[in-house]
Design an enzyme around this catalytic site. Structure first.
Site, PDB file in Angstrom:
ATOM      1  N   ASN A  73     -47.089  18.132  23.820  1.00 35.55           N
ATOM      2  CA  ASN A  73     -47.507  16.754  24.036  1.00 35.55           C
ATOM      3  C   ASN A  73     -46.303  15.885  24.407  1.00 35.55           C
ATOM      4  O   ASN A  73     -45.211  16.048  23.870  1.00 35.55           O
ATOM      5  CB  ASN A  73     -48.190  16.203  22.771  1.00 35.55           C
ATOM      6  CG  ASN A  73     -48.734  14.809  23.009  1.00 35.55           C
ATOM      7  OD1 ASN A  73     -48.036  13.811  22.826  1.00 35.55           O
ATOM      8  ND2 ASN A  73     -49.973  14.739  23.459  1.00 35.55           N
ATOM      9  N   GLU A 128     -50.177  17.963  35.146  1.00 28.26           N
ATOM     10  CA  GLU A 128     -48.856  17.365  34.925  1.00 28.26           C
ATOM     11  C   GLU A 128     -47.735  18.329  35.281  1.00 28.26           C
ATOM     12  O   GLU A 128     -47.904  19.550  35.185  1.00 28.26           O
ATOM     13  CB  GLU A 128     -48.727  16.879  33.473  1.00 28.26           C
ATOM     14  CG  GLU A 128     -48.777  17.985  32.428  1.00 28.26           C
ATOM     15  CD  GLU A 128     -49.058  17.467  31.014  1.00 28.26           C
ATOM     16  OE1 GLU A 128     -50.055  16.721  30.833  1.00 28.26           O
ATOM     17  OE2 GLU A 128     -48.296  17.826  30.095  1.00 28.26           O
ATOM     18  N   GLY A 174     -56.467  16.391  26.300  1.00 25.30           N
ATOM     19  CA  GLY A 174     -55.983  17.666  25.769  1.00 25.30           C
ATOM     20  C   GLY A 174     -55.563  17.525  24.321  1.00 25.30           C
ATOM     21  O   GLY A 174     -55.864  18.376  23.471  1.00 25.30           O
ATOM     22  N   LEU A 175     -54.866  16.409  24.024  1.00 24.37           N
ATOM     23  CA  LEU A 175     -54.429  16.180  22.643  1.00 24.37           C
ATOM     24  C   LEU A 175     -55.635  16.074  21.707  1.00 24.37           C
ATOM     25  O   LEU A 175     -55.675  16.715  20.654  1.00 24.37           O
ATOM     26  CB  LEU A 175     -53.592  14.882  22.578  1.00 24.37           C
ATOM     27  CG  LEU A 175     -53.257  14.400  21.161  1.00 24.37           C
ATOM     28  CD1 LEU A 175     -52.371  15.392  20.437  1.00 24.37           C
ATOM     29  CD2 LEU A 175     -52.593  13.020  21.199  1.00 24.37           C
ATOM     30  N   LYS A 192     -47.276  23.803  27.590  1.00 25.97           N
ATOM     31  CA  LYS A 192     -46.673  22.472  27.466  1.00 25.97           C
ATOM     32  C   LYS A 192     -46.679  22.009  26.013  1.00 25.97           C
ATOM     33  O   LYS A 192     -47.264  22.624  25.119  1.00 25.97           O
ATOM     34  CB  LYS A 192     -47.382  21.465  28.386  1.00 25.97           C
ATOM     35  CG  LYS A 192     -48.915  21.481  28.370  1.00 25.97           C
ATOM     36  CD  LYS A 192     -49.598  21.080  27.057  1.00 25.97           C
ATOM     37  CE  LYS A 192     -49.241  19.712  26.556  1.00 25.97           C
ATOM     38  NZ  LYS A 192     -50.265  18.711  26.856  1.00 25.97           N
ATOM     39  N   ASP A 199     -51.350  20.565  20.415  1.00 20.42           N
ATOM     40  CA  ASP A 199     -51.472  20.274  21.847  1.00 20.42           C
ATOM     41  C   ASP A 199     -50.427  21.086  22.610  1.00 20.42           C
ATOM     42  O   ASP A 199     -49.626  20.538  23.352  1.00 20.42           O
ATOM     43  CB  ASP A 199     -51.298  18.755  22.053  1.00 20.42           C
ATOM     44  CG  ASP A 199     -51.633  18.317  23.479  1.00 20.42           C
ATOM     45  OD1 ASP A 199     -52.253  19.109  24.216  1.00 20.42           O
ATOM     46  OD2 ASP A 199     -51.245  17.197  23.856  1.00 20.42           O
ATOM     47  N   ASP A 246     -58.095  16.395  31.205  1.00 22.37           N
ATOM     48  CA  ASP A 246     -56.659  16.622  31.097  1.00 22.37           C
ATOM     49  C   ASP A 246     -56.431  18.119  31.328  1.00 22.37           C
ATOM     50  O   ASP A 246     -56.747  18.935  30.469  1.00 22.37           O
ATOM     51  CB  ASP A 246     -56.240  16.191  29.685  1.00 22.37           C
ATOM     52  CG  ASP A 246     -54.766  16.411  29.403  1.00 22.37           C
ATOM     53  OD1 ASP A 246     -54.064  16.933  30.294  1.00 22.37           O
ATOM     54  OD2 ASP A 246     -54.341  16.043  28.297  1.00 22.37           O
TER      55      ASP A 246
HETATM   56  C1  SPV Z   1     -53.733  13.626  26.344  1.00 25.71           C
HETATM   57  O1  SPV Z   1     -54.529  12.756  25.982  1.00 25.71           O
HETATM   58  O2  SPV Z   1     -53.801  14.778  25.969  1.00 25.71           O
HETATM   59  C2  SPV Z   1     -52.661  13.273  27.237  1.00 25.71           C
HETATM   60  C3  SPV Z   1     -52.146  11.931  27.207  1.00 25.71           C
HETATM   61  O3  SPV Z   1     -52.198  14.125  27.924  1.00 25.71           O
HETATM   62  S1  SPV Z   1     -50.742  11.948  26.230  1.00 25.71           S
HETATM   63  O4  SPV Z   1     -51.124  12.372  24.923  1.00 25.71           O
HETATM   64  O5  SPV Z   1     -50.280  10.613  26.271  1.00 25.71           O
HETATM   65  O6  SPV Z   1     -49.784  12.859  26.801  1.00 25.71           O
HETATM   66 MG    MG Z   2     -52.592  15.950  27.358  1.00 21.87          MG
END
Ligand code: SPV
Ligand code: MG
Length: 537
Positions: free
Chosen positions: A124, A116, A49-50, A122, A60, A87
């Protein structure tokens, strides 16, 4: 399933959850990076997602809509043969939004989703993590159940991720949540941590005691050797954002350098060559498919006879250029002819040059030089370009101007030998004469026409039409022309022979020369008056 069939992507991802072997899942954020991850050997891809948000230029924070993320994931799935674990953030809403997400992911061949226990929208996990509210356990368990209930393929993977450690809720809460999610039906658990040391994760694993598959995302505790996770029977590790970050570093350096140097010369050697781009795009497969499925575009050739300066009437205009370079409406006869030929898919053009041959330069043509242009005729020039006569194609005089449709109709006629002849014959100046066949006299196609040889003595009144200087040949016609040229080469009058001799001879030998009868729409340039009149075309 047949014995050797490749397992579905969902099945492949499910197999990766086996705690007996630690697997690695590589982040990607578009089709290209997903393919690069697969190329490198990874057996699954994390649609982060990020990274997807970052590559779209947004935060994010669910700023990209779920369908926008889904579209990216679809490109990733299409570009790879390994499974994609996406994600899914918080599932983009409540249980209802999440179950719809699951259905849509399955439709696009995404193998699994990680959801999650935070609240939509949400943030990050590494940004103000402690401040982020968690979903209630019951609400989140309902979401997991709804997702499991919605999936059509039993192998589709739903991973539940708890943010309890990141949010600062402690070890006991993390265990309580992970256990509830396991019971709710999650296929694996992500225990996430934002600490630089793995201690809290290892403490969790200790208590967890392998009761269900675990996936880790060691973005912050990256110095921990992965043997440590393998020894604790962790199923998989996600390298969550490293392709996006490495691309970012490379792009920043390249952009800065090009901006500073005002040139791309410096970076050319250090960036991926275009052929690597084409390889990753799978161009090779398209080439094979084109050979199988695309109707072959006919290769068409042309020989343009353009060796002469033209008669004395043109000499004031041709002091420095051959006749074919005389301009009508600002464009030379040759360029206009080549443009028209190119437009109807004639790609191999040989131009026989003689007088002022060096003036004939045009990309995409092959020039054949007739150094004896002053003492030889059309056939001597044509013979020099015999290798270029490959059907279907046309032989054209370089000093004519004619509308494209005439050339096109000739080229689209499958007959071996086809010419166009103008029934608005010039009674005084006509060069190459044609007697049209028996009725219907006004037919547009004539297979019985008689082509007169150049040395005819009959008077013009006996003829009906004038050849315009274009001969179309098929593959068979090309062979006939070349055979005739070989035989003609030993004739004593070879140097004097004209195109019309070739056509008349072929006809005499029993070959049909089909005639397209036209009315105007072409001209030949013999004088300054012709040239001035030509702009009317
Ligand atoms: C993502 O890669 O978007 C994740 C992992 O959710 S983290 O960035 O570690 O939350
Ligand atoms: Mg993520």
């Amino acid at each position: 399933m047949p014995v050797n069939a490749t397992p579905t992507k969902a099945k492949q991802l499910r197999a990766l959850l086996d705690p007996a072997k630690l697997d690695f899942i590589m982040e990607a954020h578009n089709g290209l990076s997903a393919r690069i991850a697969e190329d490198a050997g990874f057996r699954a891809v994390w649609a982060s997602g990020l990274s997807i948000s970052a590559s779209l230029g947004v935060r994010d924070n669910n700023e990209a809509s779920w369908t926008q993320v889904l579209d990216v994931a679809e490109f990733m799935a299409d570009a790879t043969t390994v499974p994609i674990l996406i994600d899914g953030d918080t599932g983009y809403g409540n249980f209802n939004n999440f179950r719809r997400l699951v259905q849509k992911l399955e439709q696009r061949d995404i193998a699994g989703v990680c959801v999650e226990d935070k609240i939509f929208p949400k943030t990050n996990s590494f940004l103000r993590g402690e401040a982020q509210p968690l979903a209630s356990i019951d609400e989140f368990c309902g979401k997991i159940k709804a997702g499991k209930d919605a999936q059509k393929d039993g192998d589709f993977v739903i991973v539940a991720r708890t943010e309890a450690l990141i949010a600062g809720w402690g070890q006991a809460e993390a265990i309580r949540r992970a256990e509830a999610y396991r019971v709710a039906g999650a296929d694996a658990i992500v225990i996430h941590s934002a600490q630089a040391k793995p201690d809290e994760v290892l403490a969790f694993l200790e208590v967890w005691a392998n009761r269900h598959p675990i996936i880790l995302i060691p973005t912050k505790y990256y110095t921990t050797p992965t043997e440590v996770f393998a020894a604790r029977k962790v199923s998989a590790v996600i390298w969550a954002n490293h392709l996006m970050r490495s691309a970012l570093t490379a792009m920043q350096a390249t952009a800065a350098r090009i901006h500073k140097e005002q040139s791309v010369a410096g970076v050319e050697e250090v960036i991926a060559p275009l052929r690597e781009v084409f390889r990753l795009q799978g161009d090779e497969e398209l080439k094979i498919a084109e050979d199988r499925f695309l109707a072959a575009t006919p290769r068409r050739s042309a020989v343009i006879l353009a060796a002469t300066r033209g008669g004395g009437a043109l000499h004031p205009l041709t002091a420095t250029v051959p006749k074919t370079l005389l301009r009508v409406g600002g464009v030379s006869l040759l360029d206009r002819l080549c443009d028209n030929l190119n437009a109807i898919n004639v790609r191999e053009i040989a131009v026989v040059a003689g007088y002022r041959k060096e003036a004939i330069v045009r990309t995409g043509i092959g020039r054949v030089d007739n150094k004896d242009w002053e003492t030889t005729g059309e056939i001597a020039s044509l013979a020099l370009a015999a290798a270029a006569i490959n059907g279907p194609g046309v032989i054209v005089f370089g000093d004519i101007l004619c509308r494209r449709y005439i050339l096109q109709a000739l080229l689209e006629d499958d007959a071996d030998l086809v010419i166009a002849a103008d029934r608005t014959i010039r009674r005084d100046g006509a060069r190459d004469l044609v007697k049209l066949g028996a009725p219907p006299a006004h037919a547009f196609i004539d297979a019985d026409a008689q082509v007169a040889a150049a040395d005819f003595s009959a008077d013009h009144a006996a003829f009906d039409a004038e050849w315009i200087g274009v001969l179309k040949y098929s593959a068979g016609g090309a062979e006939a022309v070349k055979t005739w040229l070989k035989a003609a080469a030993i004739r004593p009058d070879f140097a004097k022979l004209g195109m019309i001799d070739l056509i008349a001879d072929l006809q005499k030998s029993g070959r049909v020369v089909k005639v397209h009868v036209i009315s105007g729409d072409w001209t030949t340039i013999e004088s300054a008056v012709d040239l001035a009149g030509a702009s009317n075309l």
